[in-house]
Design an enzyme around this catalytic site. Structure first.
Site, PDB file in Angstrom:
ATOM      1  N   LYS A   1      -3.646 -20.134   4.113  1.00  0.00           N
ATOM      2  CA  LYS A   1      -4.745 -20.399   5.002  1.00  0.00           C
ATOM      3  C   LYS A   1      -4.939 -19.225   5.964  1.00  0.00           C
ATOM      4  O   LYS A   1      -4.024 -18.415   6.061  1.00  0.00           O
ATOM      5  CB  LYS A   1      -4.515 -21.692   5.779  1.00  0.00           C
ATOM      6  CG  LYS A   1      -3.030 -21.887   6.165  1.00  0.00           C
ATOM      7  CD  LYS A   1      -2.839 -22.477   7.482  1.00  0.00           C
ATOM      8  CE  LYS A   1      -2.946 -21.499   8.598  1.00  0.00           C
ATOM      9  NZ  LYS A   1      -1.774 -20.678   8.863  1.00  0.00           N
TER      10      LYS A   1
ATOM     11  N   HIS B   1      -3.209 -27.302   9.083  1.00  0.00           N
ATOM     12  CA  HIS B   1      -2.029 -28.163   9.218  1.00  0.00           C
ATOM     13  C   HIS B   1      -2.340 -29.500   9.895  1.00  0.00           C
ATOM     14  O   HIS B   1      -2.003 -30.562   9.397  1.00  0.00           O
ATOM     15  CB  HIS B   1      -0.943 -27.474  10.041  1.00  0.00           C
ATOM     16  CG  HIS B   1      -0.521 -26.139   9.518  1.00  0.00           C
ATOM     17  ND1 HIS B   1      -0.439 -25.849   8.187  1.00  0.00           N
ATOM     18  CD2 HIS B   1      -0.150 -24.998  10.168  1.00  0.00           C
ATOM     19  CE1 HIS B   1      -0.024 -24.594   8.028  1.00  0.00           C
ATOM     20  NE2 HIS B   1       0.152 -24.063   9.221  1.00  0.00           N
TER      21      HIS B   1
ATOM     22  N   ASP C   1      -6.067 -21.354  12.809  1.00  0.00           N
ATOM     23  CA  ASP C   1      -4.702 -21.087  12.352  1.00  0.00           C
ATOM     24  C   ASP C   1      -3.930 -22.385  12.098  1.00  0.00           C
ATOM     25  O   ASP C   1      -3.168 -22.489  11.146  1.00  0.00           O
ATOM     26  CB  ASP C   1      -3.981 -20.247  13.415  1.00  0.00           C
ATOM     27  CG  ASP C   1      -2.626 -19.750  12.956  1.00  0.00           C
ATOM     28  OD1 ASP C   1      -2.514 -19.370  11.771  1.00  0.00           O
ATOM     29  OD2 ASP C   1      -1.679 -19.734  13.768  1.00  0.00           O
TER      30      ASP C   1
ATOM     31  N   LYS D   1       6.843 -30.188   4.769  1.00  0.00           N
ATOM     32  CA  LYS D   1       7.939 -30.447   5.712  1.00  0.00           C
ATOM     33  C   LYS D   1       8.461 -31.863   5.503  1.00  0.00           C
ATOM     34  O   LYS D   1       7.687 -32.780   5.210  1.00  0.00           O
ATOM     35  CB  LYS D   1       7.447 -30.254   7.147  1.00  0.00           C
ATOM     36  CG  LYS D   1       7.197 -28.776   7.465  1.00  0.00           C
ATOM     37  CD  LYS D   1       6.782 -28.603   8.896  1.00  0.00           C
ATOM     38  CE  LYS D   1       6.401 -27.180   9.199  1.00  0.00           C
ATOM     39  NZ  LYS D   1       7.543 -26.304   9.431  1.00  0.00           N
TER      40      LYS D   1
ATOM     41  N   LYS E   1       0.662 -21.490  21.375  1.00  0.00           N
ATOM     42  CA  LYS E   1       1.733 -20.491  21.268  1.00  0.00           C
ATOM     43  C   LYS E   1       2.218 -20.124  22.666  1.00  0.00           C
ATOM     44  O   LYS E   1       1.522 -20.356  23.653  1.00  0.00           O
ATOM     45  CB  LYS E   1       1.202 -19.253  20.561  1.00  0.00           C
ATOM     46  CG  LYS E   1       0.935 -19.500  19.079  1.00  0.00           C
ATOM     47  CD  LYS E   1       0.842 -18.209  18.310  1.00  0.00           C
ATOM     48  CE  LYS E   1       0.487 -18.419  16.854  1.00  0.00           C
ATOM     49  NZ  LYS E   1       1.625 -18.838  16.024  1.00  0.00           N
TER      50      LYS E   1
ATOM     51  N   GLU F   1       4.634 -23.964  19.949  1.00  0.00           N
ATOM     52  CA  GLU F   1       5.581 -22.896  19.607  1.00  0.00           C
ATOM     53  C   GLU F   1       5.944 -22.094  20.849  1.00  0.00           C
ATOM     54  O   GLU F   1       5.120 -21.962  21.758  1.00  0.00           O
ATOM     55  CB  GLU F   1       4.935 -21.933  18.601  1.00  0.00           C
ATOM     56  CG  GLU F   1       4.642 -22.566  17.267  1.00  0.00           C
ATOM     57  CD  GLU F   1       3.989 -21.567  16.325  1.00  0.00           C
ATOM     58  OE1 GLU F   1       4.722 -20.872  15.626  1.00  0.00           O
ATOM     59  OE2 GLU F   1       2.749 -21.479  16.319  1.00  0.00           O
TER      60      GLU F   1
ATOM     61  N   HIS G   1       1.805 -25.281   4.346  1.00  0.00           N
ATOM     62  CA  HIS G   1       3.259 -25.512   4.280  1.00  0.00           C
ATOM     63  C   HIS G   1       3.696 -26.705   5.128  1.00  0.00           C
ATOM     64  O   HIS G   1       4.787 -27.226   4.950  1.00  0.00           O
ATOM     65  CB  HIS G   1       4.047 -24.236   4.615  1.00  0.00           C
ATOM     66  CG  HIS G   1       4.150 -23.924   6.067  1.00  0.00           C
ATOM     67  ND1 HIS G   1       3.132 -23.353   6.784  1.00  0.00           N
ATOM     68  CD2 HIS G   1       5.165 -24.108   6.958  1.00  0.00           C
ATOM     69  CE1 HIS G   1       3.507 -23.197   8.034  1.00  0.00           C
ATOM     70  NE2 HIS G   1       4.742 -23.643   8.171  1.00  0.00           N
TER      71      HIS G   1
ATOM     72  N   ARG H   1       0.822  -1.215   0.000  1.00  0.00           N
ATOM     73  CA  ARG H   1       0.000   0.000   0.000  1.00  0.00           C
ATOM     74  C   ARG H   1       0.852   1.260   0.000  1.00  0.00           C
ATOM     75  O   ARG H   1       0.512   2.256  -0.598  1.00  0.00           O
ATOM     76  CB  ARG H   1      -0.881   0.051   1.253  1.00  0.00           C
ATOM     77  CG  ARG H   1      -2.097  -0.813   1.173  1.00  0.00           C
ATOM     78  CD  ARG H   1      -2.837  -0.686   2.492  1.00  0.00           C
ATOM     79  NE  ARG H   1      -3.645  -1.850   2.741  1.00  0.00           N
ATOM     80  CZ  ARG H   1      -4.943  -1.915   2.482  1.00  0.00           C
ATOM     81  NH1 ARG H   1      -5.580  -0.891   1.997  1.00  0.00           N
ATOM     82  NH2 ARG H   1      -5.618  -3.013   2.732  1.00  0.00           N
TER      83      ARG H   1
HETATM   84  C1  BG6 Z   1       1.562 -20.761  10.285  1.00  0.00           C
HETATM   85  C2  BG6 Z   1       0.723 -20.154  11.361  1.00  0.00           C
HETATM   86  O1  BG6 Z   1       0.753 -21.422   9.355  1.00  0.00           O
HETATM   87  O2  BG6 Z   1       2.459 -21.676  10.873  1.00  0.00           O
HETATM   88  C3  BG6 Z   1       1.586 -19.466  12.389  1.00  0.00           C
HETATM   89  O3  BG6 Z   1      -0.177 -19.233  10.784  1.00  0.00           O
HETATM   90  C4  BG6 Z   1       2.654 -20.386  12.899  1.00  0.00           C
HETATM   91  O4  BG6 Z   1       0.806 -19.006  13.468  1.00  0.00           O
HETATM   92  C5  BG6 Z   1       3.381 -21.077  11.764  1.00  0.00           C
HETATM   93  O5  BG6 Z   1       3.574 -19.629  13.673  1.00  0.00           O
HETATM   94  C6  BG6 Z   1       4.269 -22.170  12.299  1.00  0.00           C
HETATM   95  O6  BG6 Z   1       4.957 -22.734  11.242  1.00  0.00           O
HETATM   96  P1  BG6 Z   1       6.301 -23.510  11.467  1.00  0.00           P
HETATM   97  O7  BG6 Z   1       6.670 -23.988  10.111  1.00  0.00           O
HETATM   98  O8  BG6 Z   1       7.271 -22.536  12.057  1.00  0.00           O
HETATM   99  O9  BG6 Z   1       5.943 -24.624  12.413  1.00  0.00           O
END
Ligand code: BG6
Length: 443
Positions: A147, A238, A233, A181, A327, A215, A177, A39
């Site tokens: 997502k 995932h 999330d 992995k 988290k 995390e 993603h 932006r």
């Molecule tokens: C993302 C989430 O998809 O994955 C985040 O939106 C999260 O909240 C992240 O921190 C964690 O990914 P990774 O690969 O570090 O486990």
């Protein structure tokens, strides 16, 4: 490649470092331009100065030649993503680039933006004709979306249907993603390589499957997290994808089409989790200090979530599945534990240090070389795979429309019950141990 939201957390933390590594390994297409939209008007040097590109363990120092190369591929363009008139600027720029290169280029639109912007951006791309390729060519245009895909079953259905007005399913790459992995990729290889285990891959032999993604970081700068929470999330995307890979029928060969069809069947078979068991079989928490992080003192968004459930099929009804994520915990750790009745234990450790660990009376194959990947450095980041596969048009690691909708159908009762405060939100101290939070109510 056109990255919407290049200044966001995701682009800085994952996307740009992945592009750096692909560039370093010479894996990007020979003719490529990366356009970042934002932006505000930004200076490229200043912007790149704020991004930490060399984040992998093996990066001792950033290679100045690679930075220079990446720099030469990148340009920034100022666009307000909700203003359809701004898209003419982008369209003209793409046309000018293609004129310079004298070819029609494949186009990859990457939406690295807050989810509430997906719909307007997708619509604006469609209205501006950016969903097709340049006028006289047969180059491909693809859309990569992060997502969460929707907030619940209704909005996910709506988003998917509206997107389909402008982009075909073949053009869609819904990123998860986690699927890219290393250890996740090895789940199916492990099942395939160990027929004795695969014969016992069912509820008669496996008592519990635990999938955990913890995390130590909080929500960082992601203010929009407050509208999402841990269920949307991490679990809906995932972890539900991991459930699918673990519990699906193993296809004869691991092709994209067969993997998707098997996953789709499994996810549909879970069905909506029973509403009357939500208070008993789920738990949700929020770390102390989250209110300050988010700037909302009345937020009841969960930063920790867990759900225990059964898959009501003949194969799985006896196994207890538990998925959990959180988290601001005492460690970053993502793992899958599979506990057999006879004492065999299989652990897929996804991070840190990807590995397949087993305790078993009979030897099992646990090492897999990834002969199909072009990625040649150790432990490549998942985003590198995601980008390479999207560039090549391989859908294996992307979630299909049916997978997304089935996941929402299963989890919708949680969305509804949690909104009513069942079960109640527990507050936890930063750096808590997950095992202290992973407690379900007594029946
Ligand atoms: C993302 C989430 O998809 O994955 C985040 O939106 C999260 O909240 C992240 O921190 C964690 O990914 P990774 O690969 O570090 O486990």
């Amino acid at each position: 490649m056109i990255i919407f939201g290049i200044t966001g957390d995701l682009a800085k933390r994952y996307l740009l470092p992945a592009l750096y590594h692909l560039c370093k390994d010479d894996l990007l297409p020979e003719q490529m331009v990366i356009i970042g939209t934002s932006r505000q008007s930004l200076d490229l040097n200043q912007f790149l100065g704020q991004v930490e590109l060399c984040v992998l363990d093996q990066d001792k120092v950033c290679d100045p030649q690679v930075i220079k190369k990446l720099h030469s591929l990148l340009e920034l363009i100022q666009i307000d993503p909700v203003q359809v008139s701004d898209y003419t600027k982008l369209k003209d720029r793409l046309a000018a680039i293609e004129k310079d290169y004298k070819i029609c280029m494949n186009r990859l639109f990457y939406l690295s933006i807050p989810p509430q912007l997906y719909q307007p951006v997708i619509q604006n791309l469609g209205i501006s004709g950016l969903n097709g390729s340049c006028q006289h060519g047969d180059a491909l245009t693809r859309l990569l979306v992060e997502k969460p895909f929707g907030y619940d079953i209704a909005s996910a259905t709506d988003l998917i249907d509206r997107t389909a007005e402008h982009f075909t399913e073949d053009q869609m790459f819904r990123i998860d993603h986690y699927l890219a992995k290393e250890t996740v990729q090895n789940i199916l290889r492990f099942r395939q390589a160990n027929p004795d285990i695969e014969d016992r891959w069912n509820g008669a032999s496996i008592e519990a499957i635990d999938i955990e993604a913890y995390e130590s970081l909080g929500i960082e700068n992601r203010k929009f997290y407050d509208e999402i929470g841990a269920l949307r999330d991490i679990i809906q995307s995932h972890l539900w994808q991991l459930v699918a890979l673990l519990a699906m029928e193993l296809p004869q060969t691991l092709t994209s089409q067969l993997i998707h069809s098997s996953k789709e069947k499994l996810l549909a078979s879970i069905g909506p989790l029973p509403t009357n068991k939500v208070a008993l079989n789920t738990t949700r928490g929020q770390y102390n200090g989250y209110w300050q992080d988010i700037g909302n003192a009345s937020s009841s968004t969960e930063t920790f979530a867990a759900v225990r459930f059964n898959i009501p099929t003949k194969r799985w009804q006896q196994t207890i599945f538990t998925v959990a994520t959180g988290k601001k915990l005492n460690e970053k750790c993502t793992r899958i534990g599979i506990k057999f009745i006879d004492g065999t234990n299989v652990e897929f450790r996804i991070q840190p240090q990807p590995a397949v660990n087993v305790i078993s009376k009979t030897p099992l194959i646990t090492n897999f070389s990834d002969s199909e990947t072009p990625l040649n450095h150790a432990n490549p980041d998942a985003y590198e795979r995601v980008l390479i596969d999207a560039i090549r048009g391989d859908h294996t690691l992307f979630a299909s429309r049916s997978e997304i909708l089935s996941s929402w159908r299963s989890l919708q009762p949680l969305v509804d019950e949690w909104a009513k405060g069942h079960p109640s939100l527990k507050h936890y101290q930063p750096a808590s141990r997950p095992s202290d939070l992973l407690r379900f109510s007594k029946s």
